[in-house]
Enzyme design. Structure first.
Site, PDB file in Angstrom:
ATOM      1  N   ASN A  50       1.620 138.188  10.854  1.00  0.00           N
ATOM      2  CA  ASN A  50       1.613 136.930  11.935  1.00  0.00           C
ATOM      3  C   ASN A  50       0.192 137.387  11.729  1.00  0.00           C
ATOM      4  O   ASN A  50      -0.577 138.034  12.195  1.00  0.00           O
ATOM      5  CB  ASN A  50       2.205 138.342  12.944  1.00  0.00           C
ATOM      6  CG  ASN A  50       1.562 137.268  14.098  1.00  0.00           C
ATOM      7  OD1 ASN A  50       0.942 136.571  14.058  1.00  0.00           O
ATOM      8  ND2 ASN A  50       2.037 138.205  15.241  1.00  0.00           N
ATOM      9  N   CYS A  53      -0.950 135.695  16.701  1.00  0.00           N
ATOM     10  CA  CYS A  53      -0.563 135.598  17.919  1.00  0.00           C
ATOM     11  C   CYS A  53      -1.571 136.112  18.062  1.00  0.00           C
ATOM     12  O   CYS A  53      -2.960 136.466  18.304  1.00  0.00           O
ATOM     13  CB  CYS A  53      -0.524 136.965  17.819  1.00  0.00           C
ATOM     14  SG  CYS A  53      -0.133 137.675  19.638  1.00  0.00           S
ATOM     15  N   ASN A 118       2.626 129.324  15.536  1.00  0.00           N
ATOM     16  CA  ASN A 118       2.651 130.740  16.063  1.00  0.00           C
ATOM     17  C   ASN A 118       2.276 129.716  17.205  1.00  0.00           C
ATOM     18  O   ASN A 118       2.159 128.922  17.515  1.00  0.00           O
ATOM     19  CB  ASN A 118       1.728 131.579  15.991  1.00  0.00           C
ATOM     20  CG  ASN A 118       2.610 132.585  15.819  1.00  0.00           C
ATOM     21  OD1 ASN A 118       2.447 133.009  17.630  1.00  0.00           O
ATOM     22  ND2 ASN A 118       2.182 134.030  15.458  1.00  0.00           N
ATOM     23  N   THR A 119       2.831 130.816  18.381  1.00  0.00           N
ATOM     24  CA  THR A 119       2.041 129.840  19.578  1.00  0.00           C
ATOM     25  C   THR A 119       0.637 129.540  20.476  1.00  0.00           C
ATOM     26  O   THR A 119      -0.483 129.834  19.618  1.00  0.00           O
ATOM     27  CB  THR A 119       2.681 130.947  20.852  1.00  0.00           C
ATOM     28  OG1 THR A 119       1.524 132.756  20.377  1.00  0.00           O
ATOM     29  CG2 THR A 119       4.233 131.212  20.569  1.00  0.00           C
TER      30      THR A 119
END
Length: 238
Positions: A50, A53, A118-119
């Site tokens: 990840n 994030c 991702n966001t």
């Protein structure tokens, strides 16, 4: 410990399904080597790093703080590849000027796949009575990751940027696409722009896991109507 136990249990109950584990730890070789070893012990089939994030973790040098710096992306992916025996996917952040640069860094570090997006870093709003950022928890608030249908055009644009990049294309890495997928039409668009697999989160939170059946049925019917025999016939055509 709870996460690792649940991952191990999921793999035990569904041994025929691929279990991909999302991982984000402190940016040191020791921390990554340790978490890779513990994840592999669960029987998981792959790890998604990840690097996207945008809240909480990025302030501590993880998540988007890695994905925004190609050199960090390459270095940490290299650490993980040295420690791992299972495939490694690098999840890219959309909170960047040019998403191709960290993607190329992941390729250079011998990642086995890429995923995006991702966001998006965001603030939901401000309460005009209390003058506090919302949502406010005990008078404190902050920024967070925005997802759902509104981010789909951004995800498609970034996916296409990888699709036309010569370095990424030459690598042949699979690309897992996500960002606002709610219907089979959304799924088809991601495939047409080069995704090799799809991820769905927000729509499942809204509508439940049965949405996957609808996505598969709708996609299959559309493929039949266009005489596409396989996903490979669809992938990258746009």
């Amino acid at each position: 410990e709870v996460n690792l136990r649940e991952i191990r249990e999921v793999k035990r109950q569904w041994p025929d399904r691929a279990v991909i584990v999302s991982a984000m730890v402190e940016s040191t070789p020791e921390a990554w080597s340790d978490i890779v070893r513990r994840i592999e012990y669960t029987g998981a089939d792959g790890i998604e790093l990840n690097y996207g994030c945008p809240h909480g973790m990025s302030e501590r040098g993880m998540g988007a703080a890695v994905g925004q710096v190609p050199e960090y992306c390459e270095q940490i992916t290299g650490w993980v590849k040295e420690a791992a025996r299972i495939p490694i996917i690098v999840k890219l952040t959309p909170n960047i000027t040019n998403i191709v640069n960290p993607a190329r860094a992941a390729v250079a570090a011998r990642a086995d796949g890429l995923s995006l997006i991702n966001t998006l870093n965001s603030i939901v709003g401000v309460d005009l009575d209390t003058l506090e950022i919302t949502p406010s928890i005990g008078g404190k608030a902050g920024h967070g990751g925005y997802a759902g249908p509104a981010v789909k055009p951004i995800a498609l644009n970034m996916l296409s940027a990888l699709g036309v990049d010569e370095v990424i294309a030459r690598s042949g890495l699979p690309i897992s696409g996500m960002g606002g997928i709610s219907t089979w039409k959304d799924a088809a668009e991601f495939l047409l722009l080069g995704a090799t697999s799809l991820q769905v989160c927000t729509a499942v939170m809204h509508y439940g896991f049965r949405i996957i059946e609808d996505l598969c049925d709708g996609l299959s019917n559309w493929m039949d109507a266009h005489a596409f025999a396989t996903i490979g016939d669809v992938r990258g055509r746009s």
